[in-house]
Design a protein around this motif. Sequence first.
Motif: not given
Length: 283
Positions: A19-27
């Motif tokens: 779920p990290l990328t719900k809030a932070v762009p993976k880039e």
Amino acid sequence: MPVTRAVLPVAGLGTRFLPLTKAVPKELLPIVDRPCLEYVIAEAVAAGITDVVLVTSRGKGAVEDYFDRAPALEATLEAAGKLALLGEVRRVASLARVVCVRQDHMRGLGHAVLCAEHAVGDEDFVVILADDIVDAEEPVVGQLLRVHAEEGGAVVALKNVPRERTNRYGICAGPMVRPDRMRIERMVEKPAPADAPSTLSIVGRYVLPPTIFELLRTTPPGAGGEIQLTDALARLPLAHGHVFSGAHFDTGNPVGLLEAQLHYSTRHPEYGAAARALCARYG
Ligand code: G1P
């Protein structure tokens, strides 16, 4: 004419990091003290790229902010006399001229590149996939531009992969005109191991002519129902593959990101000794 423009598709959802990328762009996930995306933009700049087109999507505002000026923050740092930090903040914003275009639907890598057409114009350009980070003495983009200057046409970065993994990549085949250079005759996106025409896979670095846009417009959906850049490339009259030198990391999955973090942290001028001691303790 020197190639000065790079397109970086960064609209993907980053599902392997949910779920990290719900809030932070993976880039923007860090490798030591800098986000993944900064590594590849620095690589492009080192190869002479001055203009970067980020193909973004909803929820990627933090990517735009990272490469933008931050007047309030800069004023605060200046007033506090934190000049080294101020320099770092400004350095990131002046790496390249960055513009953003939106990809409104996730219709594949080919579609993402097509979204950058107006920002690229009628020039040869580079495409960089930010998940593929390569630590090389000569930046991979620079290696490809050298081949481009010699051969013309399109150039892609190639790497040998185990046959059981061909279904994850674009695969190229054709005669090797030099030990590290292929005159590409066939390109297939994500072939099953039994159908792969070779085991040389495309890594996310391309030099492309502007004629690719017209081909992308008329490329039907391919592997995974998506408009594939590989399928449009296969229709270009001239393409070479360059088997690059350098250490490659696929930071699009947690283990690959961890490997990149270990690689760069253990070599870092400031944190290297601490990182090596930690590796020995946990090894
Ligand atoms: C994309 C390309 C593929 C290439 C790969 C490299 O695939 O379509 O040809 O080999 O990047 O990382 P994706 O990783 O987006 O599935």
